[in-house]
Design a protein around this motif. Sequence first.
Motif, PDB file in Angstrom:
ATOM      1  N   HIS A 165     -43.171  72.262 -22.627  1.00  9.48           N
ATOM      2  CA  HIS A 165     -41.738  71.997 -22.582  1.00  9.48           C
ATOM      3  C   HIS A 165     -41.486  70.559 -22.150  1.00  9.48           C
ATOM      4  O   HIS A 165     -40.686  69.847 -22.755  1.00  9.48           O
ATOM      5  N   GLY A 166     -42.186  70.134 -21.116  1.00 12.33           N
ATOM      6  CA  GLY A 166     -42.057  68.754 -20.651  1.00 12.33           C
ATOM      7  C   GLY A 166     -42.484  67.738 -21.699  1.00 12.33           C
ATOM      8  O   GLY A 166     -41.987  66.610 -21.734  1.00 12.33           O
ATOM      9  N   LEU A 167     -43.405  68.135 -22.565  1.00 11.59           N
ATOM     10  CA  LEU A 167     -43.870  67.263 -23.649  1.00 11.59           C
ATOM     11  C   LEU A 167     -42.992  67.382 -24.896  1.00 11.59           C
ATOM     12  O   LEU A 167     -43.270  66.764 -25.914  1.00 11.59           O
ATOM     13  N   GLN A 168     -41.961  68.209 -24.814  1.00  9.30           N
ATOM     14  CA  GLN A 168     -41.040  68.481 -25.911  1.00  9.30           C
ATOM     15  C   GLN A 168     -41.741  69.113 -27.115  1.00  9.30           C
ATOM     16  O   GLN A 168     -41.313  68.955 -28.259  1.00  9.30           O
TER      17      GLN A 168
ATOM     18  N   LEU B 173     -48.671  76.557 -18.897  1.00 10.32           N
ATOM     19  CA  LEU B 173     -48.899  75.800 -20.114  1.00 10.32           C
ATOM     20  C   LEU B 173     -47.589  75.625 -20.885  1.00 10.32           C
ATOM     21  O   LEU B 173     -47.300  74.539 -21.405  1.00 10.32           O
ATOM     22  N   GLY B 174     -46.789  76.683 -20.932  1.00  7.71           N
ATOM     23  CA  GLY B 174     -45.489  76.587 -21.601  1.00  7.71           C
ATOM     24  C   GLY B 174     -44.588  75.546 -20.957  1.00  7.71           C
ATOM     25  O   GLY B 174     -43.910  74.783 -21.648  1.00  7.71           O
ATOM     26  N   GLU B 175     -44.579  75.510 -19.626  1.00  4.99           N
ATOM     27  CA  GLU B 175     -43.776  74.498 -18.925  1.00  4.99           C
ATOM     28  C   GLU B 175     -44.272  73.093 -19.235  1.00  4.99           C
ATOM     29  O   GLU B 175     -43.474  72.169 -19.400  1.00  4.99           O
ATOM     30  N   LEU B 176     -45.586  72.942 -19.304  1.00  2.00           N
ATOM     31  CA  LEU B 176     -46.158  71.635 -19.638  1.00  2.00           C
ATOM     32  C   LEU B 176     -45.747  71.231 -21.058  1.00  2.00           C
ATOM     33  O   LEU B 176     -45.297  70.106 -21.292  1.00  2.00           O
TER      34      LEU B 176
ATOM     35  N   GLU C 193     -44.293  79.785 -29.130  1.00  2.00           N
ATOM     36  CA  GLU C 193     -45.506  80.573 -29.400  1.00  2.00           C
ATOM     37  C   GLU C 193     -46.029  81.250 -28.130  1.00  2.00           C
ATOM     38  O   GLU C 193     -46.328  82.448 -28.125  1.00  2.00           O
ATOM     39  N   LEU C 194     -46.126  80.488 -27.052  1.00  2.00           N
ATOM     40  CA  LEU C 194     -46.634  81.041 -25.795  1.00  2.00           C
ATOM     41  C   LEU C 194     -45.691  82.097 -25.218  1.00  2.00           C
ATOM     42  O   LEU C 194     -46.136  83.158 -24.776  1.00  2.00           O
ATOM     43  N   CYS C 195     -44.400  81.808 -25.216  1.00  2.00           N
ATOM     44  CA  CYS C 195     -43.438  82.762 -24.640  1.00  2.00           C
ATOM     45  C   CYS C 195     -43.394  84.056 -25.441  1.00  2.00           C
ATOM     46  O   CYS C 195     -43.301  85.141 -24.854  1.00  2.00           O
TER      47      CYS C 195
END
Length: 188
Positions: free
Chosen positions: A56-59, A51-54, A66-68
């Motif tokens: 990140h891709g959405l800026q 979810l964090g990577e997603l 928050e997730l990390c």
Amino acid sequence: RDPKIRTAALRMAGSAHIQLHQERLAVDAYEALMQSVPPESEERAGYMLLLGELYHGLQAYRKVIELCEQILSLDLPDVKTEEQPYYVKEKAYYLLGDAYSKLEEPERTIAIYKTAFERYPDSYYSASMLFTVGMLRFQQGEYVEAVDVFERFVQAFPEDPNRSFAEYYMGYAFFNASDFERAAVILE
């Protein structure tokens, strides 16, 4: 449905939505996936990384942060597998630092990467993090510190594709610090 099938289905649904450029539906699928497993589990942390990577891709860098931070607060064992050549927390540090970098908070990025280096000295992300720290030091006009970081980078990662950039910025840093002799040696 069987819970294991449901988990696999949600993961694939999220991936399918990403391929279809339906990011909001992908977020919904990954959030459901995250909620489907125990809160303190490594599996949940892995889904949080997805979810964090997603995000990140959405800026959506605040969401990444928050997730990390949630992942880093979990009491998880550090485990590497063939499918996952990094520790979950190792990648969380990388994403967290990168999110702060994107939000133009260099000191936070540097502090996070310093913690990551201390905890995971041979990190899968070490080269990228070290190069980023060097660039941030350079951009802040901290040329002596930038040279130090770039020298460490070149020594530790001689085959990295960013080596020539590190050497260039090392020379540029010497030039900006009016050390023209060292600049000339490195830049030639």
